[in-house]
Design an enzyme around this catalytic site. Structure first.
Site, PDB file in Angstrom:
ATOM      1  CD  GLU A 129      44.897  34.735 -13.533  1.00  0.00           C
ATOM      2  OE1 GLU A 129      44.478  33.742 -14.179  1.00  0.00           O
ATOM      3  OE2 GLU A 129      46.067  34.867 -13.193  1.00  0.00           O
ATOM      4  CE  LYS A 170      37.063  31.230 -21.508  1.00  0.00           C
ATOM      5  NZ  LYS A 170      36.034  30.442 -20.780  1.00  0.00           N
ATOM      6  N   GLY A 223      37.919  32.349 -15.559  1.00  0.00           N
ATOM      7  CA  GLY A 223      37.285  33.085 -14.462  1.00  0.00           C
ATOM      8  C   GLY A 223      38.195  33.345 -13.286  1.00  0.00           C
ATOM      9  N   GLY A 280      20.633  30.334 -17.252  1.00  0.00           N
ATOM     10  CA  GLY A 280      21.649  31.365 -17.376  1.00  0.00           C
ATOM     11  C   GLY A 280      23.056  30.856 -17.590  1.00  0.00           C
ATOM     12  CB  VAL A 304      42.369  32.269 -19.248  1.00  0.00           C
ATOM     13  CG1 VAL A 304      42.502  30.759 -19.421  1.00  0.00           C
ATOM     14  CG2 VAL A 304      42.862  32.989 -20.498  1.00  0.00           C
ATOM     15  N   GLY A 319      31.055  33.705 -13.650  1.00  0.00           N
ATOM     16  CA  GLY A 319      30.272  34.243 -12.543  1.00  0.00           C
ATOM     17  C   GLY A 319      30.850  35.552 -12.051  1.00  0.00           C
ATOM     18  CE  LYS A 363      36.476  34.727 -22.295  1.00  0.00           C
ATOM     19  NZ  LYS A 363      35.139  35.046 -21.727  1.00  0.00           N
ATOM     20  CD  GLU A 394      25.700  34.888 -23.015  1.00  0.00           C
ATOM     21  OE1 GLU A 394      24.669  35.576 -23.192  1.00  0.00           O
ATOM     22  OE2 GLU A 394      26.509  35.106 -22.092  1.00  0.00           O
TER      23      GLU A 394
END
Length: 435
Positions: free
Chosen positions: A131, A207, A136, A189, A134, A308, A107, A192
């Site tokens: 796709e 996004k 996931g 997790g 934005v 994820g 993004k 970051e």
């Protein structure tokens, strides 16, 4: 047999290896839906010796990822390197210049270079699909491009960053403050090591700029997104919002504003107070949710996992399947030359209610100074909550909720109080969604 669509993967991190697993696991189903086999032929990453938990021995390894785009056995390059410039941009430019279609979850790169890349794709007759960039695994990009294609979209808004949503909803559940929850999110997790892009709203702004371009047929203008993150939100704000019947969410919002005559593009990312009865109020944890309002379809809600390996890989492979079917339409729903240039919209005339939190010393005269500033700026106060901060001796949290009024009034009141000895910290201003 129909010729396979041949794929090269640049980047073998969590999402890249997820794409490998998905294509291998669902190969037969993907081939039936794509109407041709989808075959990985080559891969590239920084360290070819790293154990990634997938068998890559069947694929050619290329050390320079940009070389993937020049191979004769590659039809589509999947860019999973990340970053707005550098290797990711080199891969994207090279792929499209060679007529290879490009699928990316990047993004940041698209927010800064999306129009250039889309124009190159159009000239080359290649596809640019994003796709996964934005929200996931949520099919909101195709939902706007295809599902809502007949509608004039009036507004797009929602929860676009799972890290921020996890932090805010965990603060609600536990009563912990921002710093403690952020540390937990990093350990688990969800955040970051350097969380700046997430918690300061930059990731959500990337996004939002993409969604706004698709929804309104506007040229990308990431630099015009007003961006405020969640790092200044306190546990006291969460508690007071709950007392008032709201939750706090980081919301990205965009719409076309005609108040100044010609259409202008309003784009904002900032914490909002969301009424508990609103669909976005019940979105917890690292979930994303986007609302699009069309003039005929009404309100559409897209909700699901915003990150994820599984959800993001699902979105990447969905784009690959579209390309296998020959779907190579414009990246932003219409050709770049037809996207409208929209100046940024001013926000001062926009009418809303606001929550304003002041951190002040516990002494006489402070409340009078603040209410005088509100009066002089033309801001009408609906309610006020004052509580001592148990962690800071002598500090008081003063929260004001305003009646609906122009945003310029709140901005002016904050300006009047700027530098005042009655303020220990700058005020936190949050708009109330739907007011």
């Amino acid at each position: 047999m129909t010729e396979p669509l041949k794929i090269a993967l640049a980047g073998l991190g969590t999402v890249g290896t997820g794409v490998v697993r998905l294509i291998e696991t669902n190969a037969q189903l993907i081939a039936r839906r794509a109407r041709r086999p989808v075959q990985i032929t080559a891969v590239s990453a920084r360290d070819r010796t790293k154990d990634r938990g997938v068998d890559l021995s069947a694929y050619a390894w290329v050390d320079d990822p940009a070389e993937l785009a020049t191979r004769e056995d590659v039809d589509v390059v999947v860019e999973m390197v990340g970053g707005s410039d550098g290797p990711a941009l080199a891969i994207a430019r090279t792929a499209l210049a060679h007529g290879k279609s490009l699928v990316t979850a990047n993004k940041a790169m698209l927010a800064h270079h999306g129009l250039e890349l889309a124009e190159t794709a159009e000239k080359a007759g290649a596809a640019l699909k994003f796709e996964a960039a934005v929200a996931g695994g949520i099919p909101v990009v195709n939902g706007l491009i295809d599902g809502a294609a007949a509608n004039a979209v009036e507004r797009v808004y929602g929860i676009l960053n799972g890290t921020c949503n996890y932090i805010l909803s965990t603060m609600e559940d536990t009563g912990a403050d921002f710093g403690d929850v952020l540390a937990d999110a990093q350990r688990l997790g969800y955040a970051e090591a350097d969380p700046t892009f997430d918690v300061e709203g930059i990731d959500a702004a990337h996004k939002l700029s993409l969604l706004a371009s698709i929804a309104f047929g506007a040229r990308l203008d990431f630099d015009a997104v007003e961006c405020v993150g969640i790092s200044q939100v306190k546990a006291a704000d969460i508690a007071q919002a709950q007392d008032l019947g709201y939750v706090i969410r980081l919301i990205g919002m965009s719409e076309v504003d005609t108040a100044e005559g010609s259409p202008r593009l309003f784009q904002r990312v900032r914490p909002f107070l969301v009424p508990t009865g609103h669909p976005l109020a019940n979105v917890d944890g690292p979930t994303n949710a986007i609302v699009a309002e069309g003039n005929f379809v009404g309100r559409l809600l897209f909700q699901g996992a915003g990150a994820g390996d599984g959800p993001t890989a699902s979105a990447v492979v969905a784009d690959i399947i579209d390309i296998a079917r020959g779907e190579k339409g414009p990246a932003f729903a219409m050709p770049v030359a037809e996207l409208e240039v929209m100046e940024p919209a001013a926000s001062g005339h926009r009418v809303s209610s606001f929550y304003i939190r002041f951190t002040v010393p516990d002494r006489p005269g402070v409340l009078a100074e603040i209410t005088a500033a509100m009066r002089d700026a033309g801001v009408s106060i609906e309610s006020m909550i004052q509580k001592g901060d148990p962690d800071q001796d002598g500090e008081v949290i003063l929260a004001i909720v305003t009646h609906p009024g122009p945003e310029s009034g709140v901005v002016e009141a904050v300006r009047i109080l700027d530098g005042s000895a009655s303020l220990i910290a700058p005020p936190l201003v949050m708009q109330i969604l739907g007011s």
